[in-house]
Enzyme design. Structure first.
Site, mmCIF file in Angstrom:
data_model
loop_
_atom_site.group_PDB
_atom_site.id
_atom_site.type_symbol
_atom_site.label_atom_id
_atom_site.label_comp_id
_atom_site.label_asym_id
_atom_site.label_seq_id
_atom_site.Cartn_x
_atom_site.Cartn_y
_atom_site.Cartn_z
ATOM 1 N N HIS A 19 0.854 -1.191 0.000
ATOM 2 C CA HIS A 19 0.000 0.000 0.000
ATOM 3 C C HIS A 19 0.888 1.238 0.000
ATOM 4 O O HIS A 19 2.124 1.115 0.041
ATOM 5 C CB HIS A 19 -0.995 -0.034 1.162
ATOM 6 C CG HIS A 19 -0.366 -0.145 2.526
ATOM 7 N ND1 HIS A 19 0.423 0.834 3.072
ATOM 8 C CD2 HIS A 19 -0.408 -1.141 3.446
ATOM 9 C CE1 HIS A 19 0.834 0.469 4.268
ATOM 10 N NE2 HIS A 19 0.343 -0.742 4.514
ATOM 11 N N HIS A 22 3.893 1.571 2.479
ATOM 12 C CA HIS A 22 5.151 0.917 2.093
ATOM 13 C C HIS A 22 5.838 1.732 0.993
ATOM 14 O O HIS A 22 7.055 1.916 1.006
ATOM 15 C CB HIS A 22 4.895 -0.491 1.539
ATOM 16 C CG HIS A 22 4.095 -1.376 2.446
ATOM 17 N ND1 HIS A 22 2.959 -2.041 2.042
ATOM 18 C CD2 HIS A 22 4.270 -1.697 3.748
ATOM 19 C CE1 HIS A 22 2.478 -2.752 3.051
ATOM 20 N NE2 HIS A 22 3.247 -2.558 4.098
ATOM 21 N N CYS A 133 -3.649 -20.113 23.449
ATOM 22 C CA CYS A 133 -4.915 -20.649 22.951
ATOM 23 C C CYS A 133 -4.592 -21.779 21.982
ATOM 24 O O CYS A 133 -3.936 -21.548 20.956
ATOM 25 C CB CYS A 133 -5.729 -19.553 22.250
ATOM 26 S SG CYS A 133 -7.193 -20.246 21.451
ATOM 27 N N CYS A 136 -6.031 -21.100 18.437
ATOM 28 C CA CYS A 136 -5.246 -20.175 17.580
ATOM 29 C C CYS A 136 -3.818 -20.681 17.401
ATOM 30 O O CYS A 136 -3.095 -20.204 16.531
ATOM 31 C CB CYS A 136 -5.126 -18.794 18.210
ATOM 32 S SG CYS A 136 -6.641 -17.964 18.584
ATOM 33 N N CYS A 150 -10.764 -16.573 24.731
ATOM 34 C CA CYS A 150 -10.337 -16.239 23.377
ATOM 35 C C CYS A 150 -11.606 -15.976 22.572
ATOM 36 O O CYS A 150 -12.476 -16.853 22.486
ATOM 37 C CB CYS A 150 -9.560 -17.395 22.766
ATOM 38 S SG CYS A 150 -9.444 -17.234 20.973
ATOM 39 N N HIS A 153 -12.321 -18.604 19.785
ATOM 40 C CA HIS A 153 -12.632 -20.002 20.086
ATOM 41 C C HIS A 153 -13.527 -20.151 21.300
ATOM 42 O O HIS A 153 -13.855 -21.270 21.695
ATOM 43 C CB HIS A 153 -11.326 -20.802 20.228
ATOM 44 C CG HIS A 153 -10.526 -20.781 18.970
ATOM 45 N ND1 HIS A 153 -9.533 -19.854 18.722
ATOM 46 C CD2 HIS A 153 -10.641 -21.523 17.844
ATOM 47 C CE1 HIS A 153 -9.038 -20.055 17.519
ATOM 48 N NE2 HIS A 153 -9.701 -21.053 16.960
ATOM 49 N N LYS A 303 -6.587 5.779 10.151
ATOM 50 C CA LYS A 303 -5.471 4.867 9.954
ATOM 51 C C LYS A 303 -5.823 3.925 8.800
ATOM 52 O O LYS A 303 -6.963 3.481 8.695
ATOM 53 C CB LYS A 303 -5.281 4.058 11.250
ATOM 54 C CG LYS A 303 -3.959 3.397 11.312
ATOM 55 C CD LYS A 303 -3.718 2.722 12.634
ATOM 56 C CE LYS A 303 -2.518 1.817 12.411
ATOM 57 N NZ LYS A 303 -2.308 0.828 13.372
ATOM 58 N N LYS A 306 -7.658 -2.448 6.141
ATOM 59 C CA LYS A 306 -8.478 -3.171 5.183
ATOM 60 C C LYS A 306 -9.952 -3.006 5.547
ATOM 61 O O LYS A 306 -10.793 -2.732 4.704
ATOM 62 C CB LYS A 306 -8.102 -4.650 5.222
ATOM 63 C CG LYS A 306 -8.248 -5.315 3.887
ATOM 64 C CD LYS A 306 -7.791 -6.748 3.962
ATOM 65 C CE LYS A 306 -7.285 -7.183 2.601
ATOM 66 N NZ LYS A 306 -6.568 -8.423 2.641
HETATM 67 N N1 MSP Z 1 8.433 -6.474 8.810
HETATM 68 C C1 MSP Z 1 8.479 -5.376 9.681
HETATM 69 C C2 MSP Z 1 9.753 -4.598 9.489
HETATM 70 C C3 MSP Z 1 11.003 -5.364 9.688
HETATM 71 S S1 MSP Z 1 12.391 -4.404 9.330
HETATM 72 C C4 MSP Z 1 13.662 -5.215 9.983
HETATM 73 C C5 MSP Z 1 7.313 -4.428 9.393
HETATM 74 N N2 MSP Z 1 6.760 -4.536 8.190
HETATM 75 S S2 MSP Z 1 5.530 -3.628 7.673
HETATM 76 O O1 MSP Z 1 5.133 -4.231 6.428
HETATM 77 O O2 MSP Z 1 4.533 -3.508 8.667
HETATM 78 O O3 MSP Z 1 6.130 -2.252 7.336
HETATM 79 C C6 MSP Z 1 6.172 -1.193 8.270
HETATM 80 C C7 MSP Z 1 6.724 0.021 7.560
HETATM 81 O O4 MSP Z 1 5.897 0.363 6.426
HETATM 82 C C8 MSP Z 1 6.751 1.309 8.375
HETATM 83 O O5 MSP Z 1 7.836 1.378 9.263
HETATM 84 C C9 MSP Z 1 6.847 2.323 7.256
HETATM 85 O O6 MSP Z 1 8.120 2.316 6.702
HETATM 86 C C10 MSP Z 1 5.873 1.766 6.232
HETATM 87 N N3 MSP Z 1 4.509 2.247 6.494
HETATM 88 C C11 MSP Z 1 3.401 1.463 6.617
HETATM 89 N N4 MSP Z 1 2.316 2.254 6.797
HETATM 90 C C12 MSP Z 1 2.669 3.541 6.813
HETATM 91 C C13 MSP Z 1 1.974 4.754 7.013
HETATM 92 N N5 MSP Z 1 0.671 4.796 7.182
HETATM 93 N N6 MSP Z 1 2.703 5.903 7.063
HETATM 94 C C14 MSP Z 1 4.059 5.892 6.892
HETATM 95 N N7 MSP Z 1 4.745 4.750 6.701
HETATM 96 C C15 MSP Z 1 4.091 3.558 6.619
HETATM 97 O O7 MSP Z 1 7.010 -3.630 10.250
#
Ligand code: MSP
Length: 644
Positions: A19, A22, A133, A136, A150, A153, A303, A306
């Site tokens: 999204h 990322h 659990c 889960c 839980c 369940h 925020k 989904k």
């Molecule tokens: N897998 C772990 C990270 C491991 S790194 C050693 C993780 N993954 S995540 O898919 O949840 O990615 C989190 C990161 O996605 C955030 O730190 C940021 O870089 C980015 N973002 C996800 N949503 C975001 C926003 N709404 N706003 C800004 N950055 C966002 O955590």
């Protein structure tokens, strides 16, 4: 020789689809790497995916695939979207790759052998006690429980104790604080640095480094009944990709000699600013220079989730705006580093103003005048023009100002600096009115104005290249420039282009977007994609609303969907037939609670599969924040009664 620059993004979870959150960090890292290259530094940019852990295993099971099949499939969605966004990463690390697993084993061994200053082992075995659990197959926290049970369940979890290995974080907190305070480890922005120093003042518990029950992970080298805790596994990506376990030369270059910058949002601060430095110290590896934690943004004030349908898929933005404008738009919504809000409804307006009007039109107007008045060849400079000195000064400072912003992680400010030059050039063009000069036969002045505008555009093409590489190449093509002269050094001097250089424009580089057409495009996507932001629903015609058939349905049977903690599978009577509906209400209703209720369903939806389970219809619920209440009707209303 300038110090090499190594920048990383977090590795993203494969059980989520890409999204714009990322995309935001990944584009930012790409801009940083490209900018440093323009300044003559070698840069290495790493991104990747986080593929282990129970959530991935659950998602794979729900999709009816093996874990690795599931990862292989979903990792592509990330790789493809990065390609579509013109992300120029140098490597893509997967935590399921052999080189990564090797590095995790190496760091585990190094930490296992380490001792604290007072001679204790850094890694020790102990017991983890928690609420488990069996349904889960995972530990729950008190907060997950509803009435002590839980919710998925409907049973009380067992108190379970399992052997775990722990990392003695407490032995490192003083050292981490010293490194932060001395500036050896920079945590930015300042607010985040204060947050970390605040955390370090607290009594931080040691963290559990392994899991006994998570099978989808990397086995510990010293106890194969346990797998490495996902964060220990994930954080190691930053060194596994550059040869920690298998290539000392590249590791030396990109870790020991380079300036190392980890980029991410503030959500993962604790892991990066406490666990990671402690792990590295224990393993005898140097720390990164900088950890930059940018803000978190909401979409239309909420925020991204989904369930709220406000997740924006970067692919949709690329469809609408192209890769370059998407990159530009995402990074200019609010200052980098801060929290912010993103409103998709603003994108078209901003695209038209900044890119189509200010920049795109300027390119077309200038190039067309050179084509019609100067036989398509760059005319010579001419000094005596009102406003020229100011324009020159602003242009010659652009590259350095922008690069300084970039070095301070002020990406939006660097972009704004370039756009300010675009606006100043437009003003210069309008104020000097070259079309009047053409009419009056003032050829030298006319040539001078066009020459200056082309030089200014050249500076812009360099400075905005890291943000919009494709479009800036198009602009440079208009000015007959190749990548050979694409560096900040050339952008410091105003007199660079040779008179006589061919100048040609074939089509607008940023075609104007039709606001109404785009709005319609958004609405179309919102109804066809269930997880797409319903950001600004348009007004409905009564005939459109009438297409939705709502009916009273009696819930005859309800049960949990195995492996999906949010879903209930319902059998309902909708009058003339019985249906199965899968509803995302399990965190709010237990099966017995929903049984016998007369709910309202959308009866004419196409059947779909949710987590592999057939669902035919959808029930209505009121939702606010964490609360959810299913819409029901009076008991006298028979199943099948239409709702209008
Ligand atoms: N897998 C772990 C990270 C491991 S790194 C050693 C993780 N993954 S995540 O898919 O949840 O990615 C989190 C990161 O996605 C955030 O730190 C940021 O870089 C980015 N973002 C996800 N949503 C975001 C926003 N709404 N706003 C800004 N950055 C966002 O955590």
């Amino acid at each position: 020789m300038a110090q090499p620059f190594y920048v990383t993004t977090p590795i993203y979870y494969v059980n989520d689809s890409p999204h714009i959150g990322h995309a935001y960090t990944t584009i930012a890292a790409d801009i940083m790497a490209r900018f440093h290259r323009l300044a003559g530094r070698e840069a290495f940019f790493l991104t990747g995916t986080d593929e282990h852990g129970s959530k991935v295993a659950e998602a794979a099971e729900a999709a009816g695939m093996s874990e690795i099949e599931f990862c292989d499939k979903t990792v592509k969605t990330f790789q493809e979207v990065w390609e579509r966004l013109d992300i120029g990463h140098d490597d893509f690390i997967r935590t399921t790759s052999e080189r990564h697993e090797k590095a995790v084993r190496k760091i585990l061994d190094a930490m296992r052998g380490a001792k604290t200053d007072d001679g204790q082992e850094v890694i020790y075995s102990g017991y983890y006690e928690g609420l488990y659990c069996t349904g889960c197959e995972k530990y729950l926290t008190e907060r997950d429980l509803v009435d002590g049970k839980c919710p998925d369940h409907n049973r009380e979890p067992e108190v379970l104790k399992e052997k775990n290995y722990f990392f003695r974080l407490s032995a490192f907190t003083g050292k981490i604080r010293d490194k932060i305070e001395s500036g050896e480890l920079r945590i930015l922005p300042e607010e985040r640095r204060r947050e970390v120093l605040g955390l370090l003042k607290q009594d931080l518990p040691d963290f559990s480094l392994s899991r006994e029950r998570v099978k989808w992970g990397i086995p510990l080298t010293f106890d194969s009944s346990q797998s490495a805790y996902v964060w220990v596994d994930a954080l190691t990506n930053y060194i596994s990709a550059i040869g920690y376990a298998d290539n000392p030369l590249t590791f030396d270059k990109w870790w020991n000699e380079a300036e190392v910058v980890h980029l991410m949002a503030k959500d993962i601060l604790k892991f990066h600013c406490l666990y990671w430095p402690a792990m590295l110290m224990a393993a005898g590896v140097k720390l990164p220079e900088t950890i930059f934690l940018h803000g978190f943004f909401t979409v239309d004030g909420a925020k991204m989730a989904k369930s709220l349908g406000n997740k924006i898929d970067p692919n949709d933005m690329v469809d609408d705006f192209g890769a370059d404008a998407t990159r530009y738009l995402l990074l200019t919504q609010y200052p980098f580093g801060h929290d912010g809000d993103v409103q998709a409804s603003r994108f078209v307006g901003q695209y038209n103003t900044d890119l189509a009007n200010d920049l795109g039109n300027l390119v077309s107007r200038v190039a067309k005048m050179v084509m019609t008045n100067c036989e398509g060849q760059l005319p010579s400079a001419h000094d005596d023009l009102p406003g020229l000195e100011e324009l020159k000064l602003q242009a010659e400072n652009l590259a350095d100002n922008a690069y300084e912003y970039i070095q301070n992680f002020r990406i939006g400010a660097a972009i704004e600096e370039a756009i300010a030059l675009v606006r100043a050039t437009n003003k210069f063009f309008n104020d000097t009115a070259p079309w009047k000069m053409a009419k009056a036969g003032k050829t030298q002045e006319l040539g001078g104005v066009l020459n200056a505008c082309c030089e200014a555009l050249r500076m812009v093409s360099v400075t905005l290249f890291p943000v919009m590489p494709g479009k800036m190449r198009e602009l440079r093509h208009v000015l007959s420039l190749s990548d050979d002269t694409l560096d900040l050094q050339n952008a410091r001097t105003f007199s660079f282009l040779k008179p006589g250089t061919p100048i040609r424009v074939e089509k607008p580089i940023f075609p104007r977007l039709d606001v109404k057409k785009k709005a319609a495009g958004e609405a179309k996507k919102d109804t066809t994609k269930t997880d797409k932001a319903a950001s600004e629903p348009g007004l409905l015609d009564i005939s459109e609303f009438a297409k939705v058939q709502l009916r009273v349905a009696l819930v005859l049977k309800a049960e949990k969907v195995e492996g999906a903690d949010k879903l209930l599978k319902l059998q309902v009577d909708i009058g003339n037939e019985k249906r199965q509906i899968v509803a995302g209400i399990a965190q709010h209703y237990t099966a017995p609670e929903i049984l016998g209720k007369r709910v309202i369903v959308v009866a004419n939806l196409k059947p779909a599969k949710i987590r592999g389970v057939e669902s035919h219809g959808m029930l209505l619920a009121a939702k606010r924040g964490d609360q959810l209440c299913v819409v029901t009707t009076d008991l006298e209303m028979p199943p099948g009664a239409p709702v209008s």
